[in-house]
Design an enzyme around this catalytic site. Sequence first.
Site, short mmCIF file in Angstrom:
data_model
loop_
_atom_site.label_atom_id
_atom_site.label_comp_id
_atom_site.label_asym_id
_atom_site.label_seq_id
_atom_site.Cartn_x
_atom_site.Cartn_y
_atom_site.Cartn_z
N ASP A 243 -10.80 2.25 3.20
CA ASP A 243 -11.40 1.50 3.47
C ASP A 243 -13.15 0.70 2.95
O ASP A 243 -13.05 -0.24 2.71
CB ASP A 243 -11.01 -0.21 4.70
N LYS B 43 0.51 -1.49 -0.23
CA LYS B 43 -0.11 0.09 0.45
C LYS B 43 0.88 0.87 -0.19
O LYS B 43 0.93 2.10 -0.96
CB LYS B 43 -0.80 -0.15 1.11
N GLN C 232 -5.64 -2.30 9.47
CA GLN C 232 -5.09 -3.25 8.49
C GLN C 232 -5.58 -3.96 9.57
O GLN C 232 -5.00 -4.39 10.63
CB GLN C 232 -3.23 -3.04 8.50
#
Length: 285
Positions: A123, A56, A100
């Site tokens: 997200d 990422k 995460q």
Amino acid sequence: MTDRRKIIDGKALSEKIRGALKVKASAYESANKRKAGLAVILVGEDPASQIYVRNKIKACEEVGIRSFAHYLPKEAKKEDIIGLVETLNADKSVDGLLVQLPLPDKNDENEILKHVSPLKDVDGFHAVNAGNLLLGNACLAACTPSGVIELIKSTGAEISGKHAVVIGRSNIVGKPVAMLLLQENATVTICHSKTENLKEITKTADILVAAVGKKEFVTADMVKDGAIVIDVGMNRDDGKLYGDVKFDEVSEKASFITPVPGGVGPMTITMLLSNTIKAAERGSN
Ligand code: NAP
């Protein structure tokens, strides 16, 4: 041997979209005298998560997004993680923020995710974004599902009016994919582990999305001739990556199909970058 024209190349599509995002990131930087920023919190040392976070950060650099990686030890307390989330919510150089997953303590996940500002929730996991997706309002939609829609659209096939069947109803893949397909005016059926006569349903799908998490679960006898088949699955077995679809036989029947690897996988980070630029442009601070 599968006709290569049938294979939806997620890597190539991803590169094309990243090219366009680079232009947007640069325009944002010129207009705002700073780069759009993505903050990532990684708790613990899960090797797969470490790789995802590294990828990422690398992807951010490539398109011109500033990244902020925060590493916390696996012993970090829920309150400390929430404290860092709140600090980053208030940080004006951060437009997108993600924690995460999985966290070392999975029981903490829901509560911690609740604290991510919905405006920075790139997200798309926050209830506000999931709810707005359901209502058809503007929102930050989950990345893998958004990538699935881009892959289908890249074939040039019409989604409107088609029967789309999604196998899987998780909050991160199955449900949001189904909502996005509905927004595209598909007629959507969601299947799950309690679905009866699964094969009879999947055989009627013009578009079949497999998000089951079971190696080569979808076989040719479950697929209609000419269907578009999108394989979200990422199942590791003996060091090799397998999809949820038995590619060799299903590709004989499908009009288009995504491979694993090289299909949905590369699109997920690309849609994360896209959401970060979107959050920055909308003003998340
Ligand atoms: P998940 O939370 O385990 O959900 C799996 C879903 O499949 C559940 O809804 C389950 O039904 C359903 N299911 C299980 N067995 C079934 C059966 N025999 N018949 C019909 N449905 C069945 O998994 P997920 O997080 O959605 O992920 C799905 C797959 O996508 C995994 O392989 C994951 O690694 C992969 N993935 C890939 C990406 C990417 O970037 N490419 C991103 C996310 C996930 P119930 O709800 O009834 O249990």
